[in-house]
Motif scaffolding. Structure first.
Motif, mmCIF file in Angstrom:
data_model
loop_
_atom_site.group_PDB
_atom_site.id
_atom_site.type_symbol
_atom_site.label_atom_id
_atom_site.label_comp_id
_atom_site.label_asym_id
_atom_site.label_seq_id
_atom_site.Cartn_x
_atom_site.Cartn_y
_atom_site.Cartn_z
ATOM 1 N N MET A 39 0.850 -1.180 0.000
ATOM 2 C CA MET A 39 0.000 0.000 0.000
ATOM 3 C C MET A 39 0.889 1.234 0.000
ATOM 4 N N ALA A 40 0.602 2.197 -0.817
ATOM 5 C CA ALA A 40 1.371 3.432 -0.860
ATOM 6 C C ALA A 40 0.420 4.589 -0.617
ATOM 7 N N ILE A 41 0.869 5.515 0.192
ATOM 8 C CA ILE A 41 0.107 6.730 0.437
ATOM 9 C C ILE A 41 0.825 7.826 -0.321
ATOM 10 N N CYS A 42 0.151 8.479 -1.237
ATOM 11 C CA CYS A 42 0.775 9.526 -2.036
ATOM 12 C C CYS A 42 0.225 10.877 -1.599
ATOM 13 N N LEU A 43 1.117 11.749 -1.213
ATOM 14 C CA LEU A 43 0.739 13.110 -0.860
ATOM 15 C C LEU A 43 1.431 14.023 -1.858
ATOM 16 N N CYS A 44 0.709 14.513 -2.825
ATOM 17 C CA CYS A 44 1.268 15.419 -3.809
ATOM 18 C C CYS A 44 0.958 16.830 -3.351
ATOM 19 N N LEU A 45 1.993 17.615 -3.226
ATOM 20 C CA LEU A 45 1.859 18.931 -2.630
ATOM 21 C C LEU A 45 1.894 20.003 -3.698
ATOM 22 N N GLY A 46 1.165 21.051 -3.506
ATOM 23 C CA GLY A 46 1.111 22.138 -4.465
ATOM 24 C C GLY A 46 -0.175 22.056 -5.260
ATOM 25 N N LEU A 47 -0.147 22.546 -6.479
ATOM 26 C CA LEU A 47 -1.332 22.556 -7.324
ATOM 27 C C LEU A 47 -1.555 21.184 -7.927
ATOM 28 N N VAL A 48 -2.773 20.714 -7.901
ATOM 29 C CA VAL A 48 -3.158 19.462 -8.552
ATOM 30 C C VAL A 48 -4.387 19.727 -9.388
ATOM 31 N N ALA A 49 -4.582 18.929 -10.404
ATOM 32 C CA ALA A 49 -5.752 19.112 -11.273
ATOM 33 C C ALA A 49 -6.990 18.642 -10.535
ATOM 34 N N ALA A 50 -7.995 19.473 -10.481
ATOM 35 C CA ALA A 50 -9.254 19.124 -9.819
ATOM 36 C C ALA A 50 -10.114 18.324 -10.789
ATOM 37 N N ALA A 51 -10.903 17.424 -10.253
ATOM 38 C CA ALA A 51 -11.785 16.612 -11.089
ATOM 39 C C ALA A 51 -12.768 17.534 -11.801
ATOM 40 N N PRO A 71 3.860 2.127 4.394
ATOM 41 C CA PRO A 71 4.176 2.658 5.730
ATOM 42 C C PRO A 71 3.893 1.672 6.859
ATOM 43 N N GLU A 72 2.996 0.720 6.632
ATOM 44 C CA GLU A 72 2.712 -0.265 7.673
ATOM 45 C C GLU A 72 3.916 -1.178 7.932
ATOM 46 N N ARG A 73 4.902 -1.145 7.052
ATOM 47 C CA ARG A 73 6.112 -1.967 7.209
ATOM 48 C C ARG A 73 7.303 -1.175 7.728
ATOM 49 N N TYR A 74 7.149 0.089 8.004
ATOM 50 C CA TYR A 74 8.274 0.905 8.476
ATOM 51 C C TYR A 74 8.832 0.338 9.773
ATOM 52 N N THR A 75 10.132 0.491 9.948
ATOM 53 C CA THR A 75 10.827 -0.039 11.119
ATOM 54 C C THR A 75 10.259 0.508 12.416
ATOM 55 N N ASP A 76 10.101 1.834 12.491
ATOM 56 C CA ASP A 76 9.684 2.453 13.747
ATOM 57 C C ASP A 76 9.053 3.810 13.464
ATOM 58 N N ALA A 77 7.807 3.790 13.003
ATOM 59 C CA ALA A 77 7.121 5.042 12.706
ATOM 60 C C ALA A 77 5.885 5.231 13.565
ATOM 61 N N GLU A 78 5.609 4.255 14.419
ATOM 62 C CA GLU A 78 4.460 4.371 15.314
ATOM 63 C C GLU A 78 4.755 3.630 16.603
ATOM 64 N N SER A 79 4.058 4.004 17.613
ATOM 65 C CA SER A 79 4.227 3.367 18.916
ATOM 66 C C SER A 79 3.691 1.950 18.878
ATOM 67 N N ARG A 80 4.480 1.040 19.371
ATOM 68 C CA ARG A 80 4.022 -0.345 19.481
ATOM 69 C C ARG A 80 3.427 -0.618 20.854
ATOM 70 N N LEU A 92 10.831 5.150 1.892
ATOM 71 C CA LEU A 92 10.831 3.689 1.878
ATOM 72 C C LEU A 92 10.857 3.086 3.280
ATOM 73 N N ASP A 93 11.438 3.806 4.241
ATOM 74 C CA ASP A 93 11.475 3.322 5.619
ATOM 75 C C ASP A 93 11.675 4.500 6.554
ATOM 76 N N VAL A 94 11.142 4.354 7.763
ATOM 77 C CA VAL A 94 11.282 5.368 8.815
ATOM 78 C C VAL A 94 11.668 4.659 10.097
ATOM 79 N N ASP A 95 12.711 5.160 10.747
ATOM 80 C CA ASP A 95 13.123 4.699 12.071
ATOM 81 C C ASP A 95 13.351 5.973 12.879
ATOM 82 N N LEU A 96 12.389 6.327 13.711
ATOM 83 C CA LEU A 96 12.448 7.573 14.467
ATOM 84 C C LEU A 96 13.577 7.550 15.496
#
Length: 165
Positions: free
Chosen positions: A1-13, A31-40, A77-81
């Motif tokens: 699963m990928a979460i895409c956050l495109c910032l700035g101007l985007v084409a509106a439907a 993000p559900e596979r990140y090493t340490d991005a949320e409290s366990r 690709l990975d986050v370890d806080l």
């Protein structure tokens, strides 16, 4: 699963005229596979909170660093806080941060100037000496991560320095 956050101007439907593409795009890959991005242990930020804060950090740094004619695409690709969770310490407890627990973010990115790729790589952004530096981020959430990302943006995007081998 990928979460895409495109910032700035985007084409509106349903828009009749096409709008220009955003100079910055950010994708959080699996993000559900990140090493340490949320409290366990229920003692820190949720994954959604961490991603939201990282998105704000990236957007702010991109807005300050990208020059006209440049665009940047980043895949996280990975986050370890920085630090570790304290089990049972509660939802607002601080993380235990030591010199053995630096922040690490694995990124894949491409910097373009006028449509041409001028720098592209995959690298892990970290600083084992992160506790020795004067923190620019203050006491805000993810201050250590903001500091290492600010240095990364200055080197890779601002000065176009390639990563070390």
């Amino acid at each position: 699963m990928a979460i895409c956050l495109c910032l700035g101007l985007v084409a509106a439907a349903g828009a009749q005229a096409a709008r220009p593409e955003s100079p910055f795009s950010l994708t959080f890959v699996a993000p559900e596979r990140y090493t340490d991005a949320e409290s366990r242990f229920g003692s820190g930020p949720t994954l959604r909170t961490t991603i939201g804060e990282l998105e704000r950090i990236f957007r702010d740094l991109a807005a300050r660093t990208l020059r006209p004619g440049q665009s940047l695409a980043v895949d996280v690709l990975d986050v370890d806080l920085a630090g570790t969770d304290l089990p049972g310490a509660g939802p607002t407890a601080p993380r235990l941060v030591t010199d053995a627990t630096p922040p690490r973010l694995r990124l894949r990115y491409a910097l373009r100037e006028r449509g041409r790729v001028v720098l592209a790589a995959e690298e892990t952004v970290t600083d084992v000496n992160f506790l020795l530096r004067a923190r620019r981020g203050g006491a805000s959430a993810l201050a250590y991560e903001r500091d290492i990302l600010a240095d990364w943006f200055a080197a890779r995007i601002g000065r176009r320095e390639p990563p070390r081998s």
